[in-house]
Write a protein that holds these residues in place. Sequence first.
Motif, PDB file in Angstrom:
ATOM      1  N   LEU A 287      18.299  -0.607 -13.007  1.00 16.28           N
ATOM      2  CA  LEU A 287      17.940   0.531 -11.964  1.00 16.28           C
ATOM      3  C   LEU A 287      16.508   0.862 -12.080  1.00 16.28           C
ATOM      4  N   HIS A 288      15.789   0.781 -10.763  1.00 13.53           N
ATOM      5  CA  HIS A 288      14.252   1.015 -11.096  1.00 13.53           C
ATOM      6  C   HIS A 288      13.690   1.779  -9.784  1.00 13.53           C
ATOM      7  N   ARG A 289      12.684   2.390  -9.899  1.00 16.12           N
ATOM      8  CA  ARG A 289      11.906   3.147  -8.836  1.00 16.12           C
ATOM      9  C   ARG A 289      10.366   3.160  -8.972  1.00 16.12           C
ATOM     10  N   VAL A 290       9.701   3.490  -7.878  1.00 18.79           N
ATOM     11  CA  VAL A 290       8.312   3.996  -8.218  1.00 18.79           C
ATOM     12  C   VAL A 290       8.373   5.480  -7.850  1.00 18.79           C
ATOM     13  N   THR A 291       8.037   6.139  -8.462  1.00 20.21           N
ATOM     14  CA  THR A 291       7.993   7.570  -8.201  1.00 20.21           C
ATOM     15  C   THR A 291       7.055   8.258  -7.026  1.00 20.21           C
TER      16      THR A 291
ATOM     17  N   GLU B 132       7.018   6.419  -1.867  1.00 21.32           N
ATOM     18  CA  GLU B 132       7.736   6.104  -3.168  1.00 21.32           C
ATOM     19  C   GLU B 132       8.634   5.002  -2.788  1.00 21.32           C
ATOM     20  N   LEU B 133       9.072   4.373  -3.915  1.00 19.36           N
ATOM     21  CA  LEU B 133      10.057   3.300  -3.856  1.00 19.36           C
ATOM     22  C   LEU B 133      11.431   4.068  -4.390  1.00 19.36           C
ATOM     23  N   GLY B 134      12.479   4.464  -3.586  1.00 17.86           N
ATOM     24  CA  GLY B 134      13.711   5.031  -4.389  1.00 17.86           C
ATOM     25  C   GLY B 134      14.201   4.198  -5.172  1.00 17.86           C
ATOM     26  N   TRP B 135      15.374   4.918  -6.002  1.00 13.96           N
ATOM     27  CA  TRP B 135      15.838   4.201  -7.220  1.00 13.96           C
ATOM     28  C   TRP B 135      16.698   2.722  -6.302  1.00 13.96           C
ATOM     29  N   HIS B 136      16.730   1.691  -6.961  1.00 18.84           N
ATOM     30  CA  HIS B 136      17.569   0.643  -6.341  1.00 18.84           C
ATOM     31  C   HIS B 136      17.656  -0.497  -7.566  1.00 18.84           C
ATOM     32  N   PHE B 137      18.616  -1.355  -7.278  1.00 19.29           N
ATOM     33  CA  PHE B 137      18.602  -2.592  -7.754  1.00 19.29           C
ATOM     34  C   PHE B 137      18.101  -3.721  -6.985  1.00 19.29           C
ATOM     35  N   ASP B 138      17.397  -4.499  -7.377  1.00 21.97           N
ATOM     36  CA  ASP B 138      16.837  -5.735  -6.759  1.00 21.97           C
ATOM     37  C   ASP B 138      17.986  -6.771  -6.327  1.00 21.97           C
ATOM     38  N   ARG B 139      17.829  -7.564  -5.289  1.00 28.44           N
ATOM     39  CA  ARG B 139      18.686  -8.802  -5.063  1.00 28.44           C
ATOM     40  C   ARG B 139      18.429  -9.684  -5.880  1.00 28.44           C
TER      41      ARG B 139
ATOM     42  N   THR C 168      -4.600   5.848  -3.107  1.00 25.34           N
ATOM     43  CA  THR C 168      -3.734   4.925  -2.913  1.00 25.34           C
ATOM     44  C   THR C 168      -3.183   4.019  -3.919  1.00 25.34           C
ATOM     45  N   ARG C 169      -2.088   4.015  -4.026  1.00 24.23           N
ATOM     46  CA  ARG C 169      -1.643   2.835  -4.827  1.00 24.23           C
ATOM     47  C   ARG C 169      -1.351   1.391  -4.236  1.00 24.23           C
ATOM     48  N   ILE C 170      -2.023   0.454  -4.902  1.00 25.61           N
ATOM     49  CA  ILE C 170      -2.203  -0.953  -4.054  1.00 25.61           C
ATOM     50  C   ILE C 170      -1.593  -1.911  -5.117  1.00 25.61           C
ATOM     51  N   ASN C 171      -0.459  -2.740  -4.823  1.00 24.64           N
ATOM     52  CA  ASN C 171      -0.058  -3.734  -5.651  1.00 24.64           C
ATOM     53  C   ASN C 171       0.061  -5.006  -4.977  1.00 24.64           C
ATOM     54  N   ALA C 172       0.075  -6.213  -5.601  1.00 33.18           N
ATOM     55  CA  ALA C 172       0.520  -7.337  -5.124  1.00 33.18           C
ATOM     56  C   ALA C 172       2.091  -7.643  -5.446  1.00 33.18           C
TER      57      ALA C 172
ATOM     58  N   ILE D  22       0.936  -1.333  -0.066  1.00 34.78           N
ATOM     59  CA  ILE D  22      -0.003  -0.178  -0.033  1.00 34.78           C
ATOM     60  C   ILE D  22       0.936   1.133  -0.059  1.00 34.78           C
ATOM     61  N   PHE D  23       0.579   2.179  -1.078  1.00 32.90           N
ATOM     62  CA  PHE D  23       1.423   3.313  -0.858  1.00 32.90           C
ATOM     63  C   PHE D  23       0.368   4.458  -1.042  1.00 32.90           C
ATOM     64  N   ASP D  24       0.546   5.386  -0.115  1.00 33.75           N
ATOM     65  CA  ASP D  24      -0.107   6.577   0.324  1.00 33.75           C
ATOM     66  C   ASP D  24       0.654   7.789  -0.124  1.00 33.75           C
TER      67      ASP D  24
ATOM     68  N   VAL E 112       7.779 -10.177  -9.884  1.00 30.95           N
ATOM     69  CA  VAL E 112       6.661 -10.242 -10.401  1.00 30.95           C
ATOM     70  C   VAL E 112       5.414  -9.595  -9.539  1.00 30.95           C
ATOM     71  N   THR E 113       4.931  -8.489 -10.134  1.00 28.57           N
ATOM     72  CA  THR E 113       3.807  -7.881  -9.485  1.00 28.57           C
ATOM     73  C   THR E 113       2.470  -7.919 -10.050  1.00 28.57           C
ATOM     74  N   VAL E 114       1.471  -7.464  -9.429  1.00 27.32           N
ATOM     75  CA  VAL E 114       0.079  -7.368 -10.070  1.00 27.32           C
ATOM     76  C   VAL E 114      -0.641  -6.015  -9.352  1.00 27.32           C
TER      77      VAL E 114
ATOM     78  N   GLU F   3       4.436   5.990 -10.674  1.00 33.12           N
ATOM     79  CA  GLU F   3       4.913   5.059 -11.698  1.00 33.12           C
ATOM     80  C   GLU F   3       6.085   4.273 -11.489  1.00 33.12           C
ATOM     81  N   TYR F   4       6.035   3.160 -12.178  1.00 36.01           N
ATOM     82  CA  TYR F   4       7.416   2.459 -12.385  1.00 36.01           C
ATOM     83  C   TYR F   4       8.283   2.857 -13.326  1.00 36.01           C
ATOM     84  N   GLN F   5       9.214   3.370 -13.064  1.00 37.64           N
ATOM     85  CA  GLN F   5      10.498   3.671 -13.948  1.00 37.64           C
ATOM     86  C   GLN F   5      11.599   3.002 -13.808  1.00 37.64           C
TER      87      GLN F   5
ATOM     88  N   MET G 126       6.219  -8.611 -15.238  1.00 33.74           N
ATOM     89  CA  MET G 126       7.483  -9.412 -14.475  1.00 33.74           C
ATOM     90  C   MET G 126       8.648  -8.375 -15.185  1.00 33.74           C
ATOM     91  N   PHE G 127       9.604  -8.414 -14.376  1.00 33.66           N
ATOM     92  CA  PHE G 127      10.740  -7.577 -14.549  1.00 33.66           C
ATOM     93  C   PHE G 127      11.987  -8.141 -14.202  1.00 33.66           C
ATOM     94  N   ARG G 128      13.179  -7.793 -14.833  1.00 35.76           N
ATOM     95  CA  ARG G 128      14.452  -8.344 -14.275  1.00 35.76           C
ATOM     96  C   ARG G 128      15.099  -6.833 -13.733  1.00 35.76           C
TER      97      ARG G 128
HETATM   98  O1  LIG Z   1       5.771  -1.794  -6.608  1.00 36.00           O
HETATM   99  C1  LIG Z   1       6.443  -2.094  -7.947  1.00 36.00           C
HETATM  100  O2  LIG Z   1       5.818  -1.579  -9.135  1.00 36.00           O
HETATM  101  C2  LIG Z   1       7.998  -2.208  -7.762  1.00 36.00           C
HETATM  102  C3  LIG Z   1       8.278  -3.004  -6.859  1.00 36.00           C
HETATM  103  C4  LIG Z   1       9.963  -3.100  -6.631  1.00 36.00           C
HETATM  104  O3  LIG Z   1      10.477  -2.761  -7.335  1.00 36.00           O
HETATM  105  C5  LIG Z   1      10.295  -4.132  -5.500  1.00 36.00           C
HETATM  106  O4  LIG Z   1       9.524  -4.418  -4.790  1.00 36.00           O
HETATM  107  O5  LIG Z   1      11.717  -4.339  -5.546  1.00 36.00           O
END
Ligand SMILES: O=C(O)CCC(=O)C(=O)O
Length: 261
Positions: free
Chosen positions: A221-225, A149-156, A232-236, A143-145, A161-163, A173-175, A214-216
């Motif tokens: 490098l990615h973020r949620v602005t 945001e999700l700051g810029w990062h690389f995943d481990r 509210t933004r809601i995803n699984a 849940i995002f209010d 996979v998100t819905v 937005e996912y960038q 699905m993303f790699r």
């Molecule tokens: O919420 C999203 O669209 C991205 C999620 C993400 O980047 C993460 O969980 O590491």
Amino acid sequence: MSPESVIDLDRYPLHELDSARGQALLTFCRAALDFEGACQLPGFFRPAAVEALVTEALSKREQAWRTDDEHNVYFEPLTDDDSARSVREHTSKSAVAWDLVDGDSPLRVAYEWDGLTTFLGQALGMESFFRYADPLGAASLMIFDQGDELGWHFDRSPFAVTVMLQPSEKGGEYQYHHHLRSGEDQNEAGVVAALRDEYPGRITLAGTPGALTMFRGQYSLHRVTPLTSDQTRINAVLAYSQKPDDTMNALTQKLFYGRTA
Ligand SMILES: O=C(O)CCC(=O)C(=O)O
Ligand SMILES: [Fe+2]
């Protein structure tokens, strides 16, 4: 509830992957992942399931764990030089852990269906691919209010996979920058330039309700602005591992969900 009532199998024939359409779907996903590091399937969850999951997420808001942290793109200790490690990113969101997801939740029905696991593993080109065995982190509702945001990062993890359940109205937005680094080349100059908004090729994905992505994210490098309006933004987030019976350690559980289980 059946997997078919959650996932639109008329459009996406996960139950018939050997059919011509099933093979075409897999070819499409692999090509999208190769081409731009992400594959989005709109309308993957049916509208009634999406609606139920939005209601479920909001009903569990009180039990969701709120994170509000500073970190760098590598989730490693921040430095005070002028490297990419020194750049402070902000992440805040609330997470509903897997053990709080209802027994008959559409998320549980979809996640626990082998047909979905098999499809995702094949689409992502993984030779071994298992549902995550973590009692908190297997599949979560995020849940995002406003201001989150999700700051810029690389995943481990090499894949994610998100819905999307409820997109934000503004921001949220996912960038990403596809293949900004690789296993061999950290491309730190590119990372610093991207963080300064001075790197070309930034891609923005706006998810519609029910869209599976699905993303790699390990080399992109990615973020949620930041969300700039009050919808509210809601995803699984659906987690998987290349190892069977894989779990988080207690420290990571505490960080993401505020407790151990
Ligand atoms: O919420 C999203 O669209 C991205 C999620 C993400 O980047 C993460 O969980 O590491
Ligand atoms: Fe990520």
